[in-house]
Design a protein around this motif. Structure first.
Motif, short mmCIF file in Angstrom:
data_model
loop_
_atom_site.label_atom_id
_atom_site.label_comp_id
_atom_site.label_asym_id
_atom_site.label_seq_id
_atom_site.Cartn_x
_atom_site.Cartn_y
_atom_site.Cartn_z
N ASN A 62 0.86 -1.18 0.00
CA ASN A 62 0.00 0.00 0.00
C ASN A 62 0.90 1.24 0.00
OD1 ASN A 62 -2.51 -1.45 -0.03
ND2 ASN A 62 -2.05 -2.01 2.08
N ASN A 63 0.83 2.13 0.97
CA ASN A 63 1.71 3.30 0.93
C ASN A 63 2.83 3.21 1.96
OD1 ASN A 63 0.12 3.66 3.11
ND2 ASN A 63 -0.44 5.77 2.71
N GLY A 64 3.01 2.03 2.57
CA GLY A 64 4.07 1.84 3.54
C GLY A 64 5.26 1.11 2.96
N VAL A 65 6.45 1.46 3.44
CA VAL A 65 7.67 0.81 2.97
C VAL A 65 7.89 -0.50 3.71
CG1 VAL A 65 10.18 1.00 2.80
CG2 VAL A 65 8.74 3.02 2.37
N VAL A 66 8.07 -1.59 2.94
CA VAL A 66 8.36 -2.89 3.54
C VAL A 66 9.86 -3.14 3.60
CG1 VAL A 66 8.10 -5.39 3.25
CG2 VAL A 66 6.18 -3.85 2.72
N ASP A 67 10.56 -2.77 2.52
CA ASP A 67 11.99 -3.04 2.43
C ASP A 67 12.65 -1.97 1.59
OD1 ASP A 67 13.95 -5.97 1.25
OD2 ASP A 67 14.57 -4.04 2.10
N ASP A 68 13.53 -1.20 2.17
CA ASP A 68 14.33 -0.23 1.41
C ASP A 68 15.79 -0.38 1.78
OD1 ASP A 68 13.70 2.85 3.34
OD2 ASP A 68 14.40 0.86 3.93
N SER A 69 16.17 -1.57 2.20
CA SER A 69 17.52 -1.80 2.70
C SER A 69 18.60 -1.61 1.64
CB SER A 69 17.62 -3.20 3.30
OG SER A 69 17.30 -4.19 2.34
N GLN A 70 18.26 -1.76 0.35
CA GLN A 70 19.25 -1.61 -0.72
C GLN A 70 19.07 -0.30 -1.49
OE1 GLN A 70 20.65 -5.53 -2.49
NE2 GLN A 70 18.52 -6.03 -2.06
N LEU A 71 18.31 0.60 -0.97
CA LEU A 71 18.12 1.90 -1.62
C LEU A 71 19.21 2.86 -1.14
CD1 LEU A 71 15.97 3.46 -3.42
CD2 LEU A 71 15.14 4.39 -1.24
N PRO A 72 20.01 3.41 -2.06
CA PRO A 72 21.04 4.40 -1.65
C PRO A 72 20.37 5.70 -1.23
CG PRO A 72 21.49 3.45 -3.83
CD PRO A 72 20.06 3.12 -3.49
#
Lengths: 114, 112
Positions: A51-61
């Protein structure tokens, strides 16, 4: 049924400039992903939204990349400032809540940084 | 983390020939996808195949989850089959299993 829509298809910018990519997922798909695919490699996840929540952004610079999905539907991925190594295809994908492992991809946005 | 290996990395076929592409994965998974990336870069879903065998026209896929591999069969290949074939498996993160780990792909060229 319409597929995942992305724009623009192609973008050429100079290093240190900014760029934004847009994605509209398949209607009813709660989960949206942004992947980066560098030439000759398989896609790599940048960020996953439920939906509008972040689940995984561990590899986002996070020093240069940002993404949002404000109303839980379409999404924007921004790069600022761009580096040469950001040249890649940015793929958006979506999946249904009850079949999260089955992803459907858009045509991609090809970025060239000069 | 889980490793996904595909073989062969490159494959050249004459039109009409058959081929088998292999995908090995290092940990147990509960589903697997095969994709075809066409020359324009789009990833096309071929199969969503946690286990067993599925067929779609000239293509079929078999996943043996207990032995951690999957096979993609292409029969009577056509020039339009050219492109890169990827397999991908999901990993769990934050209670979700959407993050796909891709292999490096098999680049297929079908010659007329």
């Amino acid at each position: 049924e319409a597929g995942v829509a992305q724009s623009p298809r192609y973008k050429i910018i100079e290093k240190r400039q900014s760029v934004a990519f847009w994605c509209n997922p398949i209607s009813g798909h709660a989960t949206l992903y942004w992947y980066q695919q560098i030439l000759g490699q398989g896609p790599k996840l940048l960020i996953q939204f439920q939906n509008n929540g972040v689940v995984d952004d561990s590899q986002l610079p996070k020093d240069r990349f940002s993404a949002e999905r404000l109303k839980g539907v379409d999404s924007t991925l921004k790069i600022q400032p761009a580096k040469l190594e950001d040249s890649a295809v940015y793929l958006c994908a979506s999946s249904q809540r009850d079949r999260e492992g089955e992803l459907f991809f858009g045509e991609g946005s090809r970025l060239t940084v000069l | 983390g889980i490793q996904v290996e595909q073989s062969p990395p490159d494959l050249i076929l004459q039109e009409g020939a058959n081929s088998t592409l292999r995908c090995n994965f290092s940990d147990s998974v509960n589903n697997l996808q095969w994709f075809h990336q066409n020359p324009w870069g789009q990833l096309i879903n071929l199969f969503y195949i946690p286990s067993g065998t599925k067929q779609n026209g000239r293509l079929s896929a078999t996943t043996v989850a207990t032995e951690r591999y999957s096979l993609l069969y292409i029969s009577s290949s056509q020039t339009t089959d050219s492109g890169v074939y990827f397999c991908a498996v999901p990993i769990y993160y934050g209670g979700s299993q959407g993050n796909l780990i891709f292999g490096k792909g098999t680049k297929l060229s079908v010659k007329p």
